[in-house]
Design an enzyme around this catalytic site. Structure first.
Site, PDB file in Angstrom:
ATOM      1  N   SER A  82       7.351  -9.978  -2.454  1.00 48.76           N
ATOM      2  CA  SER A  82       7.937 -10.533  -3.694  1.00 48.76           C
ATOM      3  C   SER A  82       9.155  -9.730  -4.129  1.00 48.76           C
ATOM      4  CB  SER A  82       6.950 -10.513  -4.856  1.00 48.76           C
ATOM      5  OG  SER A  82       5.736 -11.029  -4.477  1.00 48.76           O
ATOM      6  N   LEU A  87       2.863  -5.472   0.947  1.00 49.74           N
ATOM      7  CA  LEU A  87       4.078  -4.799   1.427  1.00 49.74           C
ATOM      8  C   LEU A  87       5.306  -5.258   0.636  1.00 49.74           C
ATOM      9  CD1 LEU A  87       3.332  -4.885   5.266  1.00 49.74           C
ATOM     10  CD2 LEU A  87       2.913  -3.027   3.650  1.00 49.74           C
ATOM     11  N   SER A  88       5.034  -5.842  -0.537  1.00 48.26           N
ATOM     12  CA  SER A  88       6.097  -6.207  -1.486  1.00 48.26           C
ATOM     13  C   SER A  88       7.068  -7.259  -0.989  1.00 48.26           C
ATOM     14  CB  SER A  88       6.874  -4.962  -1.942  1.00 48.26           C
ATOM     15  OG  SER A  88       6.055  -4.189  -2.745  1.00 48.26           O
ATOM     16  N   ASP A 138       8.220  -1.218  -6.641  1.00 50.42           N
ATOM     17  CA  ASP A 138       8.519  -2.102  -5.513  1.00 50.42           C
ATOM     18  C   ASP A 138       9.984  -2.547  -5.526  1.00 50.42           C
ATOM     19  OD1 ASP A 138       5.819  -1.772  -5.294  1.00 50.42           O
ATOM     20  OD2 ASP A 138       5.309  -3.809  -5.902  1.00 50.42           O
TER      21      ASP A 138
END
Ligand code: GLA
Length: 383
Positions: free
Chosen positions: A127, A124-125, A171
């Site tokens: 980062s 779910l990103s 993202d």
């Protein structure tokens, strides 16, 4: 207590004053357009109501000192001497500082508290959310103007060149530019974006398989190389420039495996554009059909799904009120996503959880989510 209240309180407790700035940047779920971003293609993600938050104030020296509530750990670094140290969360902040400085920005130091509710490693990103929250934090203390596309590219550079994950732009772009109540159609070549509303009466449900992607780095790089080989065969800059008709007419000369990879990307770009049109028309049935087709293509041609993702998608499609479901993100683990009739969402979540646990023995996490804005400065106190 909300994360916003919690982080503000924790800042006051640790630093004896209210924060000067509060920033947040969301995670994302991709509705359709998978493995198309690094082919200069189209994606249709939405920013979700799970985010990374930073409460901060500027410092007079060039140090960054951050306490992570999640890891219960304080880390710091100097903007004058940026060095790789380990693989921990602080490397993302250093990477952003490096990338902003490489782009010529003069940065100030700051201190603060970091928290978030984007599950780490779930696809779910988290980062990208951390990178964009950090970018927002530096922008706030250093007075940088905020242009989402430029900041997304700087976040991506941090991820690729400092952290070492050769990702595309999706993202960071959705975390930077998301819009409440909308998904965003992103042209990953021009970074032009168009907000697209969800079909009326539907919600997006994230279905976390509870499995984490293992060898995703090497498989991801291998897929990228295969796409580049296919683009060379067609003599175009990227697979974005190949139409479905051209693929059908000319792909005969391509190696069979590369042909399947190319077929996924070329057809996925077309599905993504159609999906945006279907959503604009409010056509949930067509959107669901395209999501189903995307999953088949990722499973069979691109081969980035997993048994658990396939089981989750299968369970989701049995659920009442489900228009369509697919794996989302890089693949090999992590989450699936479903478009569901809003009134049926709670019952759907329960039924899918029971089905998935029955098939795999794993208890999944299920989130009915809302679309939020991208990275933002929530509050700025003038002292
Ligand atoms: C990961 C990458 C993105 C994108 C997706 C697959 O999330 O970070 O850039 O390539 O995989 O669509």
């Amino acid at each position: 207590m909300s994360l916003q209240q919690q982080i503000t309180q924790e800042f006051k407790r640790r630093l004896d004053a209210p924060p000067a700035f509060l920033v947040r940047a969301p995670g994302r779920v991709n509705l359709i357009g998978e493995h198309t971003d690094y082919n200069d293609g189209f994606v249709l993600p939405m920013a979700i109501n799970r985010a990374i938050w930073i409460a901060l104030r500027p410092r007079d020296d060039r140090r960054v000192v951050v306490h992570s509530l999640h890891f219960d750990q304080t880390a710091e670094f100097s903007l004058t001497e940026l060095r790789h140290q380990d693989a921990g969360w602080i490397e993302y902040l250093k990477g952003v500082a490096w990338s902003l400085q490489e782009a010529g920005h003069a940065l100030r130091g700051w201190e603060g508290v970091l928290t978030g509710d984007v599950p780490v490693g779930a696809g779910l990103s988290s980062s990208a959310a951390l990178e964009l929250a950090t970018t927002r934090a530096f922008a706030a203390v250093s007075n940088l103007s905020w242009e989402p596309g430029t900041m997304a590219r700087l976040g991506q550079r941090a991820e690729r060149e400092w952290v070492g994950m050769n990702c595309g732009i999706m993202d960071q772009m959705i975390s930077a530019a998301g819009q409440a109540e909308h998904a965003l159609l992103i042209d990953c070549r021009s970074l032009e974006t168009q907000p697209v509303p969800l079909p009326p009466g539907t919600v997006v449900v994230i279905l976390d398989t509870g499995t984490r992607r293992g060898l995703v780095g090497s498989a991801y790089n291998e897929r990228r190389a295969q796409c580049e080989a296919a683009a060379r065969f067609f003599d175009v800059p990227a697979l974005r420039d190949v139409s479905v008709a051209q693929l059908e007419a000319q792909a005969g000369g391509l190696d069979a495996l590369i042909r399947r990879r190319a077929r996924h990307v070329v057809t996925e770009n077309e599905r993504t554009l159609r999906a945006a049109e279907a959503m604009r028309r409010g056509d949930a049935v067509e959107m669901g059909r395209l999501m189903d087709a995307s999953h088949a293509s990722l499973r069979d041609d691109y081969q980035v799904s997993s048994d658990q993702l396939n089981a989750m998608v299968h369970c989701a499609r049995q659920g009442d009120g489900c228009y369509g479901a697919r794996m989302t993100g890089a693949g090999f683990g992590g989450c699936a996503v479903a478009l569901v009739r809003a009134a049926a969402a709670d019952a759907f979540a329960k039924a899918v959880a029971a089905c998935y646990q029955g098939v795999t023995g794993i208890i999944p996490a299920i989130y009915v989510c809302q679309a939020t804005n991208g990275a933002e400065l929530i509050r700025q106190e003038h002292s």
